[in-house]
Design an enzyme around this catalytic site. Structure first.
Site, PDB file in Angstrom:
ATOM      1  CB  ALA A  43      39.908  48.683  -4.118  1.00 48.50           C
ATOM      2  CG  HIS A  44      41.158  52.891  -1.924  1.00 47.31           C
ATOM      3  ND1 HIS A  44      40.881  54.158  -2.373  1.00 47.31           N
ATOM      4  CD2 HIS A  44      42.048  52.373  -2.794  1.00 47.31           C
ATOM      5  CE1 HIS A  44      41.569  54.418  -3.457  1.00 47.31           C
ATOM      6  NE2 HIS A  44      42.292  53.347  -3.745  1.00 47.31           N
ATOM      7  CG  ASP A  45      38.497  56.028  -0.309  1.00 47.00           C
ATOM      8  OD1 ASP A  45      38.041  56.462   0.761  1.00 47.00           O
ATOM      9  OD2 ASP A  45      39.717  55.887  -0.519  1.00 47.00           O
TER      10      ASP A  45
END
Length: 217
Positions: free
Chosen positions: A139-141
């Protein structure tokens, strides 16, 4: 006349045999290439219809462009193979399943494998020779180092940092961190099958359970 390109999956064990069918979805010029397995044991001559060569066989073809994807889960072995391939001027492929999903601002190093039903969302950095097995997501980041392995079904939620050579077992869940304090999985750490990681994991540690704790010696 120069021979056809050689495209090799290094490792003919279970994961290598799963990766080989993905080669045709990734490589546009298969009709002008020789496709095969490379395996150091070379106990079989043919696997699933593809020839098996030794590494010595591969490097003996001096008039041919050679490309390899390393389908071996052990990070130390993968790193060792990558180094000898670099020394012998063999190039690396990244293999990506046709149903892999990749969203915005994702950077991935060379030699990655993304199996079927894998996902990268947004703003992700991944190093060299990453393995993302079936039904895993990032997922993000998130920031992932070199030679990291995801077994099937890994759930890596946002703001997780994973250092080089880590192994994340089947069905493990990595809790979302924050931008100020990402969840960290240390260098060479192992997260056991089904573990739920809610706290940082030290370099070289092995954690198991829900919530994940270091395995007793």
């Amino acid at each position: 006349m120069t021979s056809k390109k050689i495209i090799a999956v290094y490792g003919k064990s279970g994961f290598g045999r799963e990766v080989m069918p993905l080669v045709s979805t990734t490589i546009a010029e298969l009709n002008s290439s020789v496709v095969l397995f490379v395996d150091d044991s070379k106990s079989e001559e043919v696997v699933n219809g593809y020839p098996v060569w030794s590494y010595a066989d591969l490097i003996s073809k001096t008039d041919t462009e050679k490309y390899v994807v390393i389908a071996i889960a052990d990070a130390a072995i993968r790193r060792s193979i990558a180094r000898k391939c670099e020394k012998d001027s063999i190039k690396f492929l990244s293999i990506v399943a046709s149903n892999h999903i990749r969203m915005d601002s994702c950077t991935v190093g060379e030699g990655a494998i993304f199996s079927s039903h894998t996902v990268l969302t947004s703003n992700i950095q991944i190093g060299k020779h990453f393995h993302c097995n079936i039904y895993s997501y990032v997922a993000h980041d998130c920031v992932i180092g070199d030679y990291v392995t995801f077994a099937p079904g890994v759930k890596c939620n946002g703001n997780v940092h994973i250092d080089d050579n880590a192994y994340i077992g089947t069905g493990a869940i990595l809790k979302q961190g924050t931008s100020e304090k990402p969840l960290r999985i240390g260098k060479g750490a192992v997260v056991g099958m089904g573990a739920v990681v809610t706290k940082d994991v030290a370099d070289g540690a092995i954690v198991i359970g829900n919530p994940a704790i270091p395995m007793a010696n």
